[in-house]
Structures are given as structure tokens and as C-alpha cells.
Design a protein around this motif. Structure first.
Motif, PDB file in Angstrom:
ATOM      1  N   ALA A 153      -1.900   0.792  -7.549  1.00 49.01           N
ATOM      2  CA  ALA A 153      -1.782   2.208  -7.889  1.00 49.01           C
ATOM      3  C   ALA A 153      -2.389   2.526  -9.250  1.00 49.01           C
ATOM      4  N   GLU A 162       0.826  -1.206   0.000  1.00 50.49           N
ATOM      5  CA  GLU A 162       0.000   0.000   0.000  1.00 50.49           C
ATOM      6  C   GLU A 162       0.859   1.255   0.000  1.00 50.49           C
ATOM      7  N   ARG A 163       1.914   1.255   0.817  1.00 50.73           N
ATOM      8  CA  ARG A 163       2.804   2.424   0.850  1.00 50.73           C
ATOM      9  C   ARG A 163       3.588   2.531  -0.453  1.00 50.73           C
ATOM     10  N   ASP A 198       1.526   4.145  -3.252  1.00 51.60           N
ATOM     11  CA  ASP A 198       1.503   5.611  -3.223  1.00 51.60           C
ATOM     12  C   ASP A 198       2.750   6.184  -3.878  1.00 51.60           C
ATOM     13  N   ARG A 199       3.892   5.560  -3.591  1.00 52.56           N
ATOM     14  CA  ARG A 199       5.145   6.058  -4.163  1.00 52.56           C
ATOM     15  C   ARG A 199       5.217   5.789  -5.667  1.00 52.56           C
ATOM     16  N   LYS A 221       2.764   5.639  -7.705  1.00 58.06           N
ATOM     17  CA  LYS A 221       1.892   6.616  -8.349  1.00 58.06           C
ATOM     18  C   LYS A 221       2.597   7.964  -8.476  1.00 58.06           C
ATOM     19  N   ALA A 222       3.363   8.331  -7.445  1.00 59.02           N
ATOM     20  CA  ALA A 222       4.100   9.590  -7.482  1.00 59.02           C
ATOM     21  C   ALA A 222       5.166   9.562  -8.577  1.00 59.02           C
TER      22      ALA A 222
END
Length: 356
Positions: A354, A304-305, A308-309, A311-312
Motif C-alpha cells: 500500500a 492485497e485486500r 487497500d484497507r 491505505k484507507a
């Protein structure tokens, strides 16, 4: 955004593990498997071996050292690897640094941009199977006033154009990379400071990165949870690696990674890391690496973390994100096979989560 995996250097133990990692990446749909060289294993031999044990995944040099080979030899190697792999080879190049270029290869580290530009021009000419005639500052082919002939490559690569990537860090080198290459091999890339590297790349391509592969290497480590303690433990395993590059790769006045850290806003930390590393205190240098620098340039945490990265990274403009096991550094045994395979699978799951 496509995914890649970097096997690093061969010959340090765990060679059978590397084959298993490449095969699992192939099975999972990773786009490319890279191998590196500096002054140990050569990348060409490793890539031929990997290609023979995989089916679909591309194999790439990250990087072939420019001072190690003449451009014609590199073209021969690229054409051979492309043929052996069935059209799956990507040619990554880099000028290395002054210590390696002059200390190991015996090649003066001067005018690296002009040398790279001429090198790429000669490689492209040779791979196009034109007769090789070139009149440059660093290479003249054939040599004048001698028996040399303008020859052409005798074998046919599978593809008409083998993609060329360049490992570049400095602004001028990045701008040239955008101008002359098909892709970039980046390191210590943080989405939050993407324009530090992407702006000069874009300038070199006339304002747009369309059709250009923005590739970055990102160490990755799966953690049991996303707690502050688990993330810090994972970051601590990465400290020696970051300190080696920012503090010890190059001389005090010519360390490209240190200069990159400064452009990313870590000037004081970069200075402290380098001072301690060059003073013979690598542990102190590692301790001085800011948590933010590590966390912004790695994939740490649960899927999950990581999602997020990822996607960034995708939103920042990265088109190929290549992962490597976090924590490889001198004096520390690298992660075992199961940990590396878990990393590959978790990154794929994170990318799916993501939507990149």
C-alpha cells in the motif's frame, strides 16, 4: 503509518506464543507491542516481561485502569518500565466502565472526564520529578492537616516525557484526550466514519492533529482468497467479539461501544444486538451484527485486500494501526501461533504494497 500489535490479556493460555509474537513483531519492525488488563492479568508485569525478551519495539499499556492505581503509583510504574525497557514505554490509560470500576476496584464511576484530567496532571507532575503537590476535586496531595510531605520521584525515567495515551470513545472524552494526551487508543474505528472520532480529537487540539498519535486497534485475519465466502467466514469469526462489546459491555443505558455504533450509523442493529445480548442470547446478538460493521472495522482478506484497507486507514489520519488476531471471544479458542505470525507478516507485506 506505523504498525503495532496487541497481545490482549495474559494468563488465558499460550503465554509462550505471546512471547514469540512480540519477538517476531520486533524483528519485523513493528513500532509498539501493547498489553491489556481489566480484572485478570495486570499489564505492568506483562510489559516488563515482554521488554526483557525484545530489543527495539516499544511496550505500551492498553490500558492501565485508572481506578486500579493512584496516579502517583502509575507514575512510579511508568518510570520503572521506561527504565527497564531502555526508554521504550508508552503509558495508555482509561477509566474503564462502571461495572468494573465499582464492582472490581471499588471506585465510584463518577465524573470520568474530570477524574482523567486530574489523573494525567498528577502523573505528568510526578514524572517531571517536581515535588508532588496537587489541589483537585478528586485528589489532594499532600493530604491537608496531616504529616504528609510533598515528595518527588526518586528515579529518573530514560526520557524527559513518557508519552501518554488515553482510550476514549465518547465525544467529550475524545475532545479532552486531544487536549491533554500525546495519543489516542481507539477501537471499532472505520475509515469511512473517521470524523466520528477525529473531529472531537481535532477540536481538543485546536484544529490540528499534527504531532498527535492517532492509534487504533484493528482485528486482523488472513483468508485464503478474497471471495465473498472466505470474507464472510472470517467476519463470522469476529461476530462474538463485536457483539460482546456492542451488546454486553455495560448496562442498557451506559454502553459506550453501543453508543459508538449508533454514531457510526448502525442504530437499529446496535439496539437489536444489545437487546439480545442482555436477554441472554449472545448467539442471537452475534448473528445480528451487520457484515458492514465488521468489515469496516477489521482487516480481513489477502495481503492485497488488506493493502487497500491499510491505505484507507492511513488516508483517514491513522498514524499507528495496532493489529490483534481476529476471532478472540469467550468460548472460542484463539488463533494458534502460526496463524498469528502469518498475520503479522501479511500485514507488513500489505503495508509495503500500500505504500504506507
Amino acid at each position: 503509518m506505523k504498525l503495532g500489535v496487541n497481545l490482549g490479556y495474559w494468563g488465558l493460555g499460550g503465554e509462550s506464543d505471546n512471547i514469540a509474537v512480540a519477538q517476531e513483531a520486533d524483528r519485523l519492525g513493528y513500532s509498539v507491542c501493547w498489553a491489556a488488563e481489566v480484572y485478570g492479568s495486570d499489564a505492568a508485569t506483562v510489559l516488563a516481561y515482554i521488554a526483557a525478551h525484545t530489543e527495539r519495539i516499544d511496550v505500551g499499556s492498553a490500558i492501565f485502569q485508572i481506578p486500579a492505581r493512584t496516579p502517583a503509583m502509575t507514575a512510579m510504574t511508568a518510570a520503572t518500565l521506561d527504565t527497564l525497557s531502555g526508554g521504550r514505554f508508552r503509558l495508555g490509560l482509561g477509566v474503564s466502565g462502571p461495572q468494573v470500576s465499582e464492582g472490581w476496584y471499588g471506585v465510584k464511576f463518577d465524573k470520568p472526564l474530570a477524574r482523567t484530567r486530574e489523573y494525567v496532571e498528577i502523573v505528568r507532575t510526578a514524572l517531571s520529578r517536581e515535588r508532588l503537590a496537587y489541589d483537585g476535586t478528586h485528589w489532594t496531595l499532600p493530604l491537608p492537616d496531616g504529616p504528609g510531605k510533598a515528595l518527588k520521584l526518586t528515579i529518573h525515567p530514560v526520557r524527559d516525557r513518557i508519552p501518554i495515551y488515553i482510550a476514549a470513545i465518547g465525544p467529550k472524552n475524545l475532545e479532552q484526550t486531544g487536549r491533554i494526551a500525546d495519543g489516542w487508543l481507539g477501537i471499532f474505528f472505520a475509515p469511512e466514519q473517521a470524523e466520528v472520532s477525529l473531529a472531537p480529537l481535532r477540536a481538543g487540539r485546536g484544529g490540528s492533529l499534527d504531532g498527535f498519535d492517532v492509534g487504533v486497534l484493528v482485528p486482523a485475519q488472513v483468508t485464503p482468497s478474497n471471495s465473498e465466502a472466505d470474507i464472510r467466514t472470517a467476519a463470522d469469526a469476529q461476530r462474538a467479539y463485536t457483539a460482546l462489546y456492542v451488546g454486553g459491555m455495560g448496562s442498557k443505558d451506559k454502553n459506550f461501544y453501543n453508543q459508538l455504533a449508533c454514531r457510526m450509523g448502525f442504530e437499529s442493529a446496535a439496539q437489536e444486538i444489545q437487546d439480545k445480548y442482555l436477554a441472554g442470547d449472545p448467539a442471537g446478538a452475534a448473528a445480528a451484527v451487520p457484515q458492514d460493521l465488521i468489515d469496516s472495522t477489521t482487516l480481513l482478506g489477502t495481503k492485497e485486500r488488506m493493502a487497500d484497507r491499510l491505505k484507507a486507514y492511513a488516508e483517514a489520519g491513522v498514524t499507528t494501526l495496532t493489529v490483534a488476531p481476529g476471532g478472540f471471544a469467550p468460548g472460542r479458542r484463539g488463533p494458534g501461533l502460526e496463524e498469528r505470525l502469518t498475520m503479522l507478516r501479511t500485514v507488513v507485506e500489505a503495508a509495503e504494497l500500500a505504500g504506507v
